[in-house]
Write a protein that holds these residues in place. Structure first.
Motif, PDB file in Angstrom:
ATOM      1  N   TRP A  10       0.842  -1.212   0.000  1.00  0.00           N
ATOM      2  CA  TRP A  10       0.000   0.000   0.000  1.00  0.00           C
ATOM      3  C   TRP A  10       0.875   1.260   0.000  1.00  0.00           C
ATOM      4  O   TRP A  10       0.630   2.201  -0.740  1.00  0.00           O
ATOM      5  N   THR A  14       0.935   3.982  -2.960  1.00  0.00           N
ATOM      6  CA  THR A  14       0.588   5.384  -2.696  1.00  0.00           C
ATOM      7  C   THR A  14       1.722   6.300  -3.148  1.00  0.00           C
ATOM      8  O   THR A  14       1.499   7.313  -3.808  1.00  0.00           O
ATOM      9  N   LEU A 133      -6.318   1.735  -4.856  1.00  0.00           N
ATOM     10  CA  LEU A 133      -5.785   2.091  -3.527  1.00  0.00           C
ATOM     11  C   LEU A 133      -6.818   1.781  -2.433  1.00  0.00           C
ATOM     12  O   LEU A 133      -6.477   1.190  -1.399  1.00  0.00           O
ATOM     13  N   MET A 136      -7.152  -1.888  -1.778  1.00  0.00           N
ATOM     14  CA  MET A 136      -6.031  -2.383  -0.960  1.00  0.00           C
ATOM     15  C   MET A 136      -6.288  -2.052   0.510  1.00  0.00           C
ATOM     16  O   MET A 136      -6.008  -2.879   1.395  1.00  0.00           O
ATOM     17  N   GLU A 137      -6.820  -0.862   0.766  1.00  0.00           N
ATOM     18  CA  GLU A 137      -7.099  -0.458   2.151  1.00  0.00           C
ATOM     19  C   GLU A 137      -8.147  -1.369   2.776  1.00  0.00           C
ATOM     20  O   GLU A 137      -8.017  -1.781   3.934  1.00  0.00           O
ATOM     21  N   ILE A 147      -4.293   1.249   8.346  1.00  0.00           N
ATOM     22  CA  ILE A 147      -3.649   1.924   7.213  1.00  0.00           C
ATOM     23  C   ILE A 147      -2.425   2.675   7.744  1.00  0.00           C
ATOM     24  O   ILE A 147      -2.544   3.484   8.663  1.00  0.00           O
TER      25      ILE A 147
END
Lengths: 154, 133
Positions: A10, A14, A133, A136-137, A147
């Protein structure tokens, strides 16, 4: 996959969005505003951005197809799009809007049509990346993780 | 980070009105205010902002957008000042500081002007004007 590995993926993902210029410091601001009292804040704001953007893109497309093009109206839509994209930190969309406005001021239809295509590409690119994204969170949270906090400075 | 600053302690009793037609900005501005413990509510355009005041409500701070349907921020600010509203009004829009429209906005009765996107640090600088008022 274990949580630690998901979290590292992650972070890398990002960072890549910032490095590619898709997002800027404003997105980081939104992430920093999110807390336990409102854990879905970023997803909520970005969803509003998606709704808004698609409506604006449709309005601009339709306005450009009219026999007599109302550049002032298109300019107002593009200005609104610039505002919302800068509010969520969608940097390349924002930059696309700035270029678009110049062609509106010149009343250059071909330039506007090209800018619209470019803007659509940039918008759908950042939308897909953000959806990835957020997915994935969700996986991290579902696996019992949290997170990570990003440490990037602008 | 901001939670221990003096601005936050002073902000505890402050009330604010967010005037913006964009739901994105409404959410972000309310979150920024909430995180500083500032009680707030929303008006979706200038006319709604004027109506809220006509019903007798007052706020320490008004965060005023410029481009809005029905009544824009310039007209709303002028109307509120004509009604004798002395709240701190901060213009918040995506127009550059140097623009003519912004000049007109400021002259309508703003105490401060900040370019969007609003951030925690810009809000803290606006709050200093509220405390000075």
């Amino acid at each position: 996959m274990e949580v630690g590995q998901m979290q590292r993926q992650w972070v890398d993902y990002t960072k890549s969005l910032f490095l590619e210029g898709l997002l800027d410091g404003q997105f980081l601001q939104l992430q920093q505003l999110q807390d336990e009292s409102n854990p879905d804040f970023v997803v909520e704001v970005v969803s509003l951005f998606f709704d808004d953007s698609e409506k604006l893109l449709n309005d601009i497309t339709r306005a450009l197809e009219q026999p007599s093009v109302d550049f002032k109206k298109i300019g107002a839509h593009v200005h609104q799009f610039k505002g919302s994209s800068s509010s969520v930190g969608a940097q390349r969309v924002k930059n696309g809007c700035i270029a678009f406005r110049n062609f509106c001021e010149e009343q250059n239809i071909d330039g506007c049509v090209r800018c619209l295509q470019q803007l659509k590409q940039e918008y759908y690119l950042v939308k897909n990346k953000l959806k990835t994204l957020f997915a994935m969170e969700q996986q991290i949270v579902a696996a019992g993780g949290s997170i990570p906090m990003l440490e990037i400075s602008f | 980070m901001l939670k221990s600053t003096n601005a936050n302690e002073a902000a505890a009793k402050i009330t604010a009105l967010v005037v913006d037609d964009s739901r994105i900005n409404q959410s972000i501005h309310r979150k920024l205010l909430n995180n500083l413990g500032i009680e707030n509510q929303v008006a979706g355009n200038g006319k709604e902002a004027v109506d809220v005041h006509c019903s007798g409500k007052q706020f320490d701070l008004i965060l005023m957008d410029m481009d809005m349907p029905i009544m824009n921020g310039i007209e709303a600010t002028r109307t509120l000042r004509a009604m004798g509203i002395r709240s701190t009004i901060a213009g918040v829009s995506s127009h550059s500081h140097r623009g003519e429209d912004v000049q007109e906005f400021v002259e309508a009765g703003l105490d401060d002007y900040q370019e969007k996107p609003l951030t925690s640090s810009k809000l803290v600088s606006i709050l200093q004007k509220v405390n000075n008022n």
